[in-house]
Design a protein around this motif. Structure first.
Motif, PDB file in Angstrom:
ATOM      1  N   THR A 150      21.615 -53.684 -40.455  1.00  0.00           N
ATOM      2  CA  THR A 150      20.675 -52.951 -39.511  1.00  0.00           C
ATOM      3  C   THR A 150      21.407 -52.535 -38.202  1.00  0.00           C
ATOM      4  O   THR A 150      22.507 -53.045 -37.975  1.00  0.00           O
ATOM      5  CB  THR A 150      19.532 -53.852 -39.460  1.00  0.00           C
ATOM      6  N   ILE A 151      20.598 -51.969 -37.510  1.00  0.00           N
ATOM      7  CA  ILE A 151      21.111 -51.634 -35.907  1.00  0.00           C
ATOM      8  C   ILE A 151      21.429 -52.965 -35.384  1.00  0.00           C
ATOM      9  O   ILE A 151      22.063 -53.120 -34.530  1.00  0.00           O
ATOM     10  CB  ILE A 151      20.040 -50.643 -35.313  1.00  0.00           C
ATOM     11  N   SER A 152      20.208 -54.008 -35.638  1.00  0.00           N
ATOM     12  CA  SER A 152      20.325 -55.159 -34.863  1.00  0.00           C
ATOM     13  C   SER A 152      21.632 -55.853 -35.356  1.00  0.00           C
ATOM     14  O   SER A 152      22.569 -56.447 -34.341  1.00  0.00           O
ATOM     15  CB  SER A 152      19.390 -56.113 -35.196  1.00  0.00           C
ATOM     16  N   GLN A 153      22.089 -55.678 -36.601  1.00  0.00           N
ATOM     17  CA  GLN A 153      23.256 -56.536 -36.956  1.00  0.00           C
ATOM     18  C   GLN A 153      24.339 -55.753 -36.564  1.00  0.00           C
ATOM     19  O   GLN A 153      25.590 -56.411 -36.377  1.00  0.00           O
ATOM     20  CB  GLN A 153      23.247 -56.472 -38.586  1.00  0.00           C
ATOM     21  N   LEU A 154      24.486 -54.449 -36.392  1.00  0.00           N
ATOM     22  CA  LEU A 154      25.642 -53.759 -35.938  1.00  0.00           C
ATOM     23  C   LEU A 154      25.865 -54.042 -34.515  1.00  0.00           C
ATOM     24  O   LEU A 154      26.858 -53.826 -33.887  1.00  0.00           O
ATOM     25  CB  LEU A 154      25.316 -52.098 -36.234  1.00  0.00           C
ATOM     26  N   ASN A 155      24.739 -54.513 -33.854  1.00  0.00           N
ATOM     27  CA  ASN A 155      24.882 -54.842 -32.330  1.00  0.00           C
ATOM     28  C   ASN A 155      24.787 -56.318 -32.085  1.00  0.00           C
ATOM     29  O   ASN A 155      24.588 -56.932 -31.057  1.00  0.00           O
ATOM     30  CB  ASN A 155      23.673 -54.171 -31.409  1.00  0.00           C
ATOM     31  N   ILE A 311       7.542 -47.389 -36.123  1.00  0.00           N
ATOM     32  CA  ILE A 311       7.285 -45.829 -35.534  1.00  0.00           C
ATOM     33  C   ILE A 311       8.744 -45.083 -35.427  1.00  0.00           C
ATOM     34  O   ILE A 311       9.681 -45.669 -34.815  1.00  0.00           O
ATOM     35  CB  ILE A 311       6.729 -45.899 -34.215  1.00  0.00           C
ATOM     36  N   LYS A 312       8.949 -43.911 -36.217  1.00  0.00           N
ATOM     37  CA  LYS A 312      10.032 -43.175 -36.505  1.00  0.00           C
ATOM     38  C   LYS A 312      10.729 -42.878 -34.990  1.00  0.00           C
ATOM     39  O   LYS A 312      11.805 -42.888 -34.878  1.00  0.00           O
ATOM     40  CB  LYS A 312       9.694 -41.735 -37.091  1.00  0.00           C
ATOM     41  N   SER A 313       9.788 -42.397 -34.065  1.00  0.00           N
ATOM     42  CA  SER A 313      10.308 -42.103 -32.737  1.00  0.00           C
ATOM     43  C   SER A 313      10.847 -43.086 -31.803  1.00  0.00           C
ATOM     44  O   SER A 313      11.530 -43.066 -30.832  1.00  0.00           O
ATOM     45  CB  SER A 313       9.332 -41.164 -32.072  1.00  0.00           C
ATOM     46  N   PHE A 314      10.499 -44.278 -32.266  1.00  0.00           N
ATOM     47  CA  PHE A 314      10.754 -45.348 -31.533  1.00  0.00           C
ATOM     48  C   PHE A 314      12.596 -45.968 -31.848  1.00  0.00           C
ATOM     49  O   PHE A 314      13.186 -46.642 -30.994  1.00  0.00           O
ATOM     50  CB  PHE A 314      10.050 -46.433 -31.661  1.00  0.00           C
ATOM     51  N   ILE A 315      12.920 -45.580 -33.271  1.00  0.00           N
ATOM     52  CA  ILE A 315      14.158 -46.313 -33.696  1.00  0.00           C
ATOM     53  C   ILE A 315      15.344 -45.798 -32.759  1.00  0.00           C
ATOM     54  O   ILE A 315      15.565 -44.677 -32.349  1.00  0.00           O
ATOM     55  CB  ILE A 315      14.191 -45.683 -35.134  1.00  0.00           C
ATOM     56  N   GLY A 316      16.103 -47.007 -32.785  1.00  0.00           N
ATOM     57  CA  GLY A 316      17.299 -46.764 -31.806  1.00  0.00           C
ATOM     58  C   GLY A 316      17.573 -48.109 -30.940  1.00  0.00           C
ATOM     59  O   GLY A 316      16.751 -49.062 -31.185  1.00  0.00           O
ATOM     60  N   PHE A 317      18.847 -48.029 -30.284  1.00  0.00           N
ATOM     61  CA  PHE A 317      19.278 -48.917 -29.475  1.00  0.00           C
ATOM     62  C   PHE A 317      19.011 -48.759 -28.060  1.00  0.00           C
ATOM     63  O   PHE A 317      19.131 -47.646 -27.758  1.00  0.00           O
ATOM     64  CB  PHE A 317      20.899 -49.069 -29.503  1.00  0.00           C
ATOM     65  N   VAL A 343      17.531 -53.854 -26.545  1.00  0.00           N
ATOM     66  CA  VAL A 343      16.674 -54.185 -27.429  1.00  0.00           C
ATOM     67  C   VAL A 343      16.762 -53.072 -28.678  1.00  0.00           C
ATOM     68  O   VAL A 343      17.365 -51.919 -28.267  1.00  0.00           O
ATOM     69  CB  VAL A 343      15.100 -53.739 -26.757  1.00  0.00           C
ATOM     70  N   VAL A 344      16.493 -53.136 -29.634  1.00  0.00           N
ATOM     71  CA  VAL A 344      16.516 -52.712 -30.796  1.00  0.00           C
ATOM     72  C   VAL A 344      15.381 -52.393 -31.614  1.00  0.00           C
ATOM     73  O   VAL A 344      14.361 -53.361 -32.042  1.00  0.00           O
ATOM     74  CB  VAL A 344      17.384 -53.032 -31.988  1.00  0.00           C
ATOM     75  N   PHE A 345      14.831 -51.081 -31.909  1.00  0.00           N
ATOM     76  CA  PHE A 345      13.803 -50.693 -32.708  1.00  0.00           C
ATOM     77  C   PHE A 345      14.059 -50.432 -34.124  1.00  0.00           C
ATOM     78  O   PHE A 345      15.023 -49.404 -34.325  1.00  0.00           O
ATOM     79  CB  PHE A 345      12.730 -49.698 -32.022  1.00  0.00           C
ATOM     80  N   GLU A 346      14.009 -51.113 -34.900  1.00  0.00           N
ATOM     81  CA  GLU A 346      14.400 -50.776 -36.438  1.00  0.00           C
ATOM     82  C   GLU A 346      13.562 -49.706 -37.159  1.00  0.00           C
ATOM     83  O   GLU A 346      12.625 -49.402 -36.418  1.00  0.00           O
ATOM     84  CB  GLU A 346      14.808 -51.791 -37.338  1.00  0.00           C
ATOM     85  N   LYS A 347      14.095 -49.142 -38.117  1.00  0.00           N
ATOM     86  CA  LYS A 347      13.253 -48.310 -38.892  1.00  0.00           C
ATOM     87  C   LYS A 347      12.232 -48.899 -39.674  1.00  0.00           C
ATOM     88  O   LYS A 347      11.003 -48.077 -39.958  1.00  0.00           O
ATOM     89  CB  LYS A 347      14.152 -47.535 -39.910  1.00  0.00           C
ATOM     90  N   PHE A 348      12.134 -50.225 -39.898  1.00  0.00           N
ATOM     91  CA  PHE A 348      10.969 -50.872 -40.233  1.00  0.00           C
ATOM     92  C   PHE A 348      10.437 -51.648 -38.973  1.00  0.00           C
ATOM     93  O   PHE A 348      11.150 -51.405 -37.848  1.00  0.00           O
ATOM     94  CB  PHE A 348      11.199 -51.948 -41.289  1.00  0.00           C
ATOM     95  N   ASN A 349       9.310 -52.315 -39.265  1.00  0.00           N
ATOM     96  CA  ASN A 349       8.490 -52.747 -38.235  1.00  0.00           C
ATOM     97  C   ASN A 349       9.065 -53.916 -37.366  1.00  0.00           C
ATOM     98  O   ASN A 349       8.323 -55.023 -37.148  1.00  0.00           O
ATOM     99  CB  ASN A 349       6.978 -52.896 -38.439  1.00  0.00           C
ATOM    100  N   THR A 350      10.370 -53.924 -37.031  1.00  0.00           N
ATOM    101  CA  THR A 350      11.115 -55.159 -36.121  1.00  0.00           C
ATOM    102  C   THR A 350      11.657 -54.616 -34.950  1.00  0.00           C
ATOM    103  O   THR A 350      12.169 -53.522 -34.721  1.00  0.00           O
ATOM    104  CB  THR A 350      11.975 -55.566 -37.157  1.00  0.00           C
ATOM    105  N   ILE A 351      11.249 -55.350 -33.909  1.00  0.00           N
ATOM    106  CA  ILE A 351      12.028 -55.242 -32.597  1.00  0.00           C
ATOM    107  C   ILE A 351      12.917 -56.369 -32.418  1.00  0.00           C
ATOM    108  O   ILE A 351      12.346 -57.718 -32.664  1.00  0.00           O
ATOM    109  CB  ILE A 351      10.933 -55.182 -31.505  1.00  0.00           C
ATOM    110  N   SER A 352      14.304 -56.489 -32.340  1.00  0.00           N
ATOM    111  CA  SER A 352      15.197 -57.271 -31.972  1.00  0.00           C
ATOM    112  C   SER A 352      15.648 -57.070 -30.390  1.00  0.00           C
ATOM    113  O   SER A 352      15.719 -56.219 -29.973  1.00  0.00           O
ATOM    114  CB  SER A 352      16.335 -57.512 -32.938  1.00  0.00           C
ATOM    115  N   ILE A 353      15.623 -58.410 -29.820  1.00  0.00           N
ATOM    116  CA  ILE A 353      15.988 -58.563 -28.415  1.00  0.00           C
ATOM    117  C   ILE A 353      17.464 -59.558 -28.221  1.00  0.00           C
ATOM    118  O   ILE A 353      17.192 -60.564 -28.531  1.00  0.00           O
ATOM    119  CB  ILE A 353      14.886 -59.210 -27.675  1.00  0.00           C
TER     120      ILE A 353
END
Length: 451
Positions: A150-155, A311-317, A343-353
């Protein structure tokens, strides 16, 4: 090797063979039937999403692990050994009790009973291996068992992962390898279900499970004893031909591998019931489940990660530009244990900090804990967004009792402003700027998908 197979027959079962037959028949039975109360006490929907995905009851059945699988991090060898010893004692008692009861019967009659029991053992072992391995195989054929990072794991820093988690991620990086392994496992599983091809399926399964066992030992990947258990069962399927393999491989003599003939039922309904059971097993656990896993994979989902879309528009680092605690701005410091770093917004409903604070490492290999299982360095929250009121309800993935409500503003695309109270009731204000970050792993994967 002869091109012909011979029917398996044991004209005179010796006492040690009788004991071992009964020992492993008991072992096969007690390891396929869920006997531990915790199996029935678990929240099946939390672990398997059986409400929204009722076919996942098939996965529940496939993963009804014996008690010694999950204890001590999946490495309870002492519990496994004790189970074998108890089965041996029970098998010995069974043998000698039966001998006393049947002492007036002739040898041939006793042999027929032993052959019938062996057929039961043969069925129990074959279907247990197929039941457990079908899930692993299908989850690799449609690569959802070990998802792409995931984006979180890549970071997440490399040093913040355990060896087992790194193994899962590196396998997930290569869907081609995962699919290849799944096809090999699925082929072996199907071969084991048919009596004439059981030997070939068992040989393939041993070739699969032996490296899996060593991988789990070397990487501490969580299913060490489970793979050894299936390896033992696969070896037991070859026990009937031990002398033939010795003759073939060591003495270089011709040998014909034997097979177990189906039971000769005198009643037609029993023959039909046996055929219906086999067809139903293959259809339900392989074809039907494979169909649903294909749809899951096509939707870009995996049961190892949350299933609800973000939320699709939220996805990213996002980089944290400004962080205020109780109105006071806290400048960036790599060692600050309060300030958010990114902060990372995943494509699924997770925020990682990303926060520089002490983390308790979670090494329990359970369903849908892939986000925080085996790594530290980030907090993971599931979120529910109210796009009308512009609020986010955050629920800690590891501790769902911990909730945070934040309001958000998006002055322009790529910029977030979050306000609210944290779990300690302190007021927080965060400005986030989206960073268009490129990942070589993802670029390579996306380029292959485009081709």
């Amino acid at each position: 090797m002869s091109n012909n197979t011979t029917e398996f027959a044991a004209p005179n079962w010796k006492t040690p063979q009788k004991v071992l037959l009964r020992t492993f028949t008991i072992y096969a039975a007690v390891t396929i039937i869920p006997l531990i109360p915790s199996f029935y006490q678990q929240d099946f929907d939390a672990g398997f999403s059986v409400v929204n995905y009722p076919w996942r009851w098939l996965d529940v059945i496939s993963q009804n692990n014996p008690w010694f699988f999950s204890s001590q991090g999946g490495k309870n060898y002492f519990g496994w050994f004790i189970t074998l010893v108890v089965c041996l004692i029970a098998g010995t008692i069974w043998t000698f009790a039966e001998k006393q009861v049947d002492k007036n019967k002739n040898v041939l009659e006793g042999t027929r009973n032993d052959n019938k029991l062996y057929d039961l053992f043969f069925v129990l072992v074959r279907y247990q291996v197929a039941l457990r391995m079908s899930w692993f195989a299908i989850a690799k054929v449609f690569p959802v068992q070990m998802p792409f990072p995931t984006i979180s794991q890549l970071n997440t820093n490399l040093g913040d992962f355990t060896a087992g988690k790194l193994y899962w991620l590196t396998t997930g990086v290569s869907p081609f390898f995962e699919v290849f392994a799944g096809v090999f496992e699925l082929t072996a599983t199907v071969l084991i279900l048919f009596r004439r091809t059981t030997t070939l399926g068992a040989l393939m399964m041993i070739a699969i499970l032996l490296p899996i066992w060593f991988v789990n030992i070397g990487y501490d990947a969580g299913v060490e004893l489970a793979s050894l258990h299936l390896l033992l069962l696969s070896l037991l399927l070859l026990a009937k031909d031990a002398d033939r393999f010795w003759a073939l491989l060591i003495q270089h003599q011709q040998a014909a591998i034997s097979y177990i003939k189906p039971p000769a039922f005198s009643q037609q309904w029993k023959k039909q019931a046996r055929l219906v059971f086999k067809i139903a097993f293959i259809f339900v656990f392989i074809v039907y489940r494979g169909y649903h896993y294909e749809h899951l994979y096509a939707a870009g989902k995996t049961f190892k990660l949350p299933l609800d879309d973000g939320i699709k528009s939220f996805i990213g680092f996002y980089k944290v530009n400004d962080f205020k605690l109780n109105g006071q701005s806290i400048p960036y410091s790599p060692n600050d244990s309060v300030r958010w770093q990114n902060v990372v917004f995943e494509k699924f409903n997770t925020i990682s900090i990303k926060v520089q604070k002490p983390f308790k490492l979670n090494t329990q290999n359970k369903i849908r804990t892939t986000e925080y299982y085996g790594n530290i360095g980030r907090l993971f929250y599931g979120y529910e967004a109210d796009t009308v009121k512009k609020t986010l309800l955050l629920k800690n993935r590891a501790d769902t009792t911990e909730k945070v409500v934040l309001s958000y503003q998006i002055p322009f695309p790529g910029k977030f402003i979050l306000k609210g109270l944290n779990e300690r009731r302190d007021s927080i204000y965060i400005e986030l700027n989206k960073v268009d970050k490129q990942y070589p792993l993802a670029l390579k994967r996306n380029s292959k998908a485009a081709d």
